[in-house]
Motif scaffolding. Structure first.
Motif, PDB file in Angstrom:
ATOM      1  N   SER A  49      66.128 -17.809  49.085  1.00 28.08           N
ATOM      2  CA  SER A  49      66.896 -16.571  48.959  1.00 28.08           C
ATOM      3  C   SER A  49      66.366 -15.455  49.852  1.00 28.08           C
ATOM      4  O   SER A  49      67.136 -14.782  50.532  1.00 28.08           O
ATOM      5  N   VAL A  50      65.048 -15.254  49.820  1.00 26.08           N
ATOM      6  CA  VAL A  50      64.500 -14.164  50.623  1.00 26.08           C
ATOM      7  C   VAL A  50      64.658 -14.457  52.111  1.00 26.08           C
ATOM      8  O   VAL A  50      64.928 -13.546  52.914  1.00 26.08           O
ATOM      9  N   VAL A  51      64.539 -15.726  52.493  1.00 32.38           N
ATOM     10  CA  VAL A  51      64.748 -16.105  53.893  1.00 32.38           C
ATOM     11  C   VAL A  51      66.209 -15.882  54.284  1.00 32.38           C
ATOM     12  O   VAL A  51      66.506 -15.320  55.346  1.00 32.38           O
ATOM     13  N   THR A  52      67.134 -16.286  53.417  1.00 33.08           N
ATOM     14  CA  THR A  52      68.560 -16.111  53.703  1.00 33.08           C
ATOM     15  C   THR A  52      68.925 -14.638  53.831  1.00 33.08           C
ATOM     16  O   THR A  52      69.613 -14.228  54.775  1.00 33.08           O
ATOM     17  N   GLY A  53      68.463 -13.825  52.869  1.00 33.69           N
ATOM     18  CA  GLY A  53      68.775 -12.399  52.910  1.00 33.69           C
ATOM     19  C   GLY A  53      68.215 -11.720  54.147  1.00 33.69           C
ATOM     20  O   GLY A  53      68.894 -10.924  54.805  1.00 33.69           O
ATOM     21  N   THR A  54      66.973 -12.058  54.488  1.00 37.17           N
ATOM     22  CA  THR A  54      66.324 -11.433  55.645  1.00 37.17           C
ATOM     23  C   THR A  54      66.955 -11.894  56.951  1.00 37.17           C
ATOM     24  O   THR A  54      67.183 -11.084  57.860  1.00 37.17           O
ATOM     25  N   LEU A  55      67.240 -13.202  57.065  1.00 35.82           N
ATOM     26  CA  LEU A  55      67.886 -13.709  58.285  1.00 35.82           C
ATOM     27  C   LEU A  55      69.297 -13.160  58.440  1.00 35.82           C
ATOM     28  O   LEU A  55      69.748 -12.909  59.567  1.00 35.82           O
ATOM     29  N   THR A  56      70.001 -12.963  57.329  1.00 33.58           N
ATOM     30  CA  THR A  56      71.323 -12.339  57.389  1.00 33.58           C
ATOM     31  C   THR A  56      71.222 -10.958  58.015  1.00 33.58           C
ATOM     32  O   THR A  56      72.026 -10.579  58.880  1.00 33.58           O
ATOM     33  N   ALA A  57      70.218 -10.210  57.592  1.00 30.46           N
ATOM     34  CA  ALA A  57      70.000  -8.866  58.135  1.00 30.46           C
ATOM     35  C   ALA A  57      69.666  -8.922  59.628  1.00 30.46           C
ATOM     36  O   ALA A  57      70.135  -8.091  60.414  1.00 30.46           O
ATOM     37  N   LYS A  58      68.877  -9.904  60.011  1.00 31.10           N
ATOM     38  CA  LYS A  58      68.520 -10.042  61.428  1.00 31.10           C
ATOM     39  C   LYS A  58      69.743 -10.417  62.264  1.00 31.10           C
ATOM     40  O   LYS A  58      69.975  -9.853  63.347  1.00 31.10           O
ATOM     41  N   ILE A  59      70.530 -11.378  61.788  1.00 34.06           N
ATOM     42  CA  ILE A  59      71.714 -11.843  62.525  1.00 34.06           C
ATOM     43  C   ILE A  59      72.737 -10.717  62.684  1.00 34.06           C
ATOM     44  O   ILE A  59      73.341 -10.561  63.745  1.00 34.06           O
ATOM     45  N   VAL A  79      68.693 -13.040  43.187  1.00 34.43           N
ATOM     46  CA  VAL A  79      69.894 -13.874  43.032  1.00 34.43           C
ATOM     47  C   VAL A  79      69.490 -15.342  42.888  1.00 34.43           C
ATOM     48  O   VAL A  79      69.949 -16.051  41.983  1.00 34.43           O
ATOM     49  N   GLY A  80      68.623 -15.803  43.770  1.00 31.04           N
ATOM     50  CA  GLY A  80      68.190 -17.196  43.728  1.00 31.04           C
ATOM     51  C   GLY A  80      67.431 -17.528  42.462  1.00 31.04           C
ATOM     52  O   GLY A  80      67.638 -18.583  41.849  1.00 31.04           O
ATOM     53  N   VAL A  81      66.545 -16.633  42.051  1.00 34.62           N
ATOM     54  CA  VAL A  81      65.772 -16.856  40.835  1.00 34.62           C
ATOM     55  C   VAL A  81      66.693 -16.886  39.621  1.00 34.62           C
ATOM     56  O   VAL A  81      66.555 -17.743  38.735  1.00 34.62           O
ATOM     57  N   ALA A  82      67.642 -15.952  39.563  1.00 35.10           N
ATOM     58  CA  ALA A  82      68.556 -15.886  38.424  1.00 35.10           C
ATOM     59  C   ALA A  82      69.407 -17.143  38.302  1.00 35.10           C
ATOM     60  O   ALA A  82      69.562 -17.716  37.212  1.00 35.10           O
ATOM     61  N   LEU A  83      69.972 -17.602  39.416  1.00 29.46           N
ATOM     62  CA  LEU A  83      70.859 -18.762  39.363  1.00 29.46           C
ATOM     63  C   LEU A  83      70.133 -20.032  38.940  1.00 29.46           C
ATOM     64  O   LEU A  83      70.686 -20.858  38.206  1.00 29.46           O
ATOM     65  N   THR A  84      68.906 -20.199  39.388  1.00 30.89           N
ATOM     66  CA  THR A  84      68.151 -21.397  38.986  1.00 30.89           C
ATOM     67  C   THR A  84      67.535 -21.237  37.596  1.00 30.89           C
ATOM     68  O   THR A  84      67.050 -22.212  37.020  1.00 30.89           O
ATOM     69  N   THR A  85      67.550 -20.022  37.063  1.00 32.98           N
ATOM     70  CA  THR A  85      67.142 -19.806  35.677  1.00 32.98           C
ATOM     71  C   THR A  85      68.301 -20.093  34.722  1.00 32.98           C
ATOM     72  O   THR A  85      68.117 -20.713  33.672  1.00 32.98           O
ATOM     73  N   PHE A  86      69.493 -19.660  35.104  1.00 33.03           N
ATOM     74  CA  PHE A  86      70.661 -19.805  34.241  1.00 33.03           C
ATOM     75  C   PHE A  86      71.331 -21.173  34.323  1.00 33.03           C
ATOM     76  O   PHE A  86      71.932 -21.635  33.351  1.00 33.03           O
ATOM     77  N   PHE A  87      71.245 -21.815  35.502  1.00 34.27           N
ATOM     78  CA  PHE A  87      72.041 -23.015  35.728  1.00 34.27           C
ATOM     79  C   PHE A  87      71.198 -24.180  36.254  1.00 34.27           C
ATOM     80  O   PHE A  87      70.197 -23.981  36.934  1.00 34.27           O
ATOM     81  N   ILE A  97      73.466 -19.943  46.001  1.00 30.94           N
ATOM     82  CA  ILE A  97      72.264 -19.154  46.265  1.00 30.94           C
ATOM     83  C   ILE A  97      72.283 -18.612  47.699  1.00 30.94           C
ATOM     84  O   ILE A  97      72.006 -17.426  47.940  1.00 30.94           O
ATOM     85  N   ILE A  98      72.635 -19.467  48.639  1.00 26.56           N
ATOM     86  CA  ILE A  98      72.678 -19.034  50.041  1.00 26.56           C
ATOM     87  C   ILE A  98      73.758 -17.976  50.242  1.00 26.56           C
ATOM     88  O   ILE A  98      73.517 -16.917  50.833  1.00 26.56           O
ATOM     89  N   ALA A  99      74.967 -18.256  49.718  1.00 26.18           N
ATOM     90  CA  ALA A  99      76.074 -17.306  49.872  1.00 26.18           C
ATOM     91  C   ALA A  99      75.769 -15.997  49.148  1.00 26.18           C
ATOM     92  O   ALA A  99      75.986 -14.902  49.687  1.00 26.18           O
ATOM     93  N   GLY A 100      75.248 -16.099  47.922  1.00 28.80           N
ATOM     94  CA  GLY A 100      74.951 -14.905  47.141  1.00 28.80           C
ATOM     95  C   GLY A 100      73.846 -14.064  47.747  1.00 28.80           C
ATOM     96  O   GLY A 100      73.903 -12.824  47.726  1.00 28.80           O
ATOM     97  N   SER A 101      72.841 -14.711  48.312  1.00 28.88           N
ATOM     98  CA  SER A 101      71.735 -13.981  48.945  1.00 28.88           C
ATOM     99  C   SER A 101      72.218 -13.217  50.171  1.00 28.88           C
ATOM    100  O   SER A 101      71.821 -12.067  50.404  1.00 28.88           O
ATOM    101  N   ALA A 102      73.095 -13.852  50.949  1.00 31.54           N
ATOM    102  CA  ALA A 102      73.658 -13.181  52.124  1.00 31.54           C
ATOM    103  C   ALA A 102      74.506 -11.984  51.701  1.00 31.54           C
ATOM    104  O   ALA A 102      74.409 -10.891  52.289  1.00 31.54           O
ATOM    105  N   LEU A 103      75.335 -12.167  50.669  1.00 27.90           N
ATOM    106  CA  LEU A 103      76.170 -11.064  50.179  1.00 27.90           C
ATOM    107  C   LEU A 103      75.322  -9.917  49.642  1.00 27.90           C
ATOM    108  O   LEU A 103      75.639  -8.746  49.863  1.00 27.90           O
ATOM    109  N   ALA A 104      74.241 -10.243  48.943  1.00 31.04           N
ATOM    110  CA  ALA A 104      73.362  -9.206  48.410  1.00 31.04           C
ATOM    111  C   ALA A 104      72.747  -8.376  49.537  1.00 31.04           C
ATOM    112  O   ALA A 104      72.644  -7.149  49.432  1.00 31.04           O
ATOM    113  N   ALA A 105      72.346  -9.042  50.619  1.00 27.87           N
ATOM    114  CA  ALA A 105      71.760  -8.328  51.761  1.00 27.87           C
ATOM    115  C   ALA A 105      72.794  -7.416  52.416  1.00 27.87           C
ATOM    116  O   ALA A 105      72.489  -6.275  52.796  1.00 27.87           O
ATOM    117  N   ILE A 106      74.017  -7.892  52.546  1.00 29.23           N
ATOM    118  CA  ILE A 106      75.088  -7.095  53.150  1.00 29.23           C
ATOM    119  C   ILE A 106      75.410  -5.879  52.291  1.00 29.23           C
ATOM    120  O   ILE A 106      75.559  -4.754  52.791  1.00 29.23           O
TER     121      ILE A 106
END
Length: 289
Positions: A49-59, A79-87, A97-106
């Protein structure tokens, strides 16, 4: 850690550390250690998640200064921690997780660009949306249960403090909470100690409100209070007043959300309380802010 490696990993580790508002890569490292201690799967989700969010910001070429401070990683990590906790960690959850992390960064960048205090609000909105999808539209079961610690702790046990810190990142173990506390203390000792005080205050208030003792012991009424305390911590008397006000507001919001079944409430009590306190500070004369 040499300078080149430090510069490379800093935005990612700081992205994890910013969950508790700390612009410090060592804080992020301690947070990841605590997460991995509790669950390897959730730890992998946090890293992804943190890699996805940060790379989204870089891209998308978001401000470099914000990227280097980890401002696009913390909501994504949650987002990633929550989804793997709930599901259950099925393939669809990893895609989410990937899509949600990117959306959170945006979303985080939008709030930053508008100079709005978003805190973890992007995480909340994205997770609420995905939670609804996976509980109503495309149902995914919960993960396999993890054995709970059944020791009957007293209300004044130090465990309350560690779990208050731990539950901020959905971790229930005492060890994870202690590692999280150490991570904050390294970066900001005053904030960490305010966080401990918030754990005690919120637990006592919840106890006298007759909330379930097991939830109090698990830190469920403390983690939002800890985030409030860290946010408004400082060395002046005014800081203490705003910390206390925000902690009490966070508890009130959380109790109301539970009463009206507005769950999962996530970190919204912290965000809501912080918005109210910031609004109050804005209308106060300069000398009282």
């Amino acid at each position: 850690m040499n300078d080149n490696k430090q510069n490379f990993v800093a935005p990612y580790l700081k992205g994890v550390g910013q969950i508790m508002l700390q612009d410090n890569l060592w804080t992020g490292l301690f947070f990841l250690a605590g997460i991995f201690f509790d669950s390897f799967i959730i730890g992998i989700a946090a890293v992804l998640s943190v890699v996805t969010g940060t790379l989204t910001a870089k891209i998308l070429k978001f401000p470099e200064e914000n990227i280097n401070s980890g401002l696009y990683g913390f909501s994504a990590t949650l987002v990633g921690v929550a989804l793997t906790t709930f599901f259950s960690p099925q393939p669809i959850i990893w895609i989410a997780i990937i899509a949600g992390s990117a959306l959170a960064a945006i979303f985080q960048n939008f709030l930053i660009s508008k100079k709005l205090p978003g805190f973890t609000f992007p995480f909340i909105v994205v997770t609420w949306g995905l939670y609804y999808i996976f509980t109503h539209l495309y149902v995914v079961g919960a993960p396999a249960a993890i054995a709970a610690n059944t020791v009957d702790y007293n209300l004044d046990d130090i465990v309350l403090a560690s779990r208050g810190f731990g539950e901020i990142i959905f971790q229930a173990s005492i060890i994870a909470g202690i590692l999280f506390f150490i991570g904050v203390f390294i970066a900001n000792p005053v904030a960490a100690l305010y966080g401990l005080a918030a754990c005690v205050i919120s637990s006592i208030v919840a106890y006298f409100l007759h909330e379930p003792i097991t939830d109090i012991q698990q830190g469920m009424f403390s983690f939002n209070a800890v985030l409030c305390a860290i946010t408004f911590s400082g060395v002046s008397q005014k800081n203490g007043i705003f910390v206390l006000l925000s902690v009490l507001l966070a508890i009130a919001i959380e109790v109301l959300m539970i009463k009206f079944s507005l769950t999962p409430y996530l970190t919204f009590p912290f965000v809501g309380a912080s918005w109210i306190v910031l609004a109050i500070k804005k209308i106060l004369p300069e000398a009282y802010r």
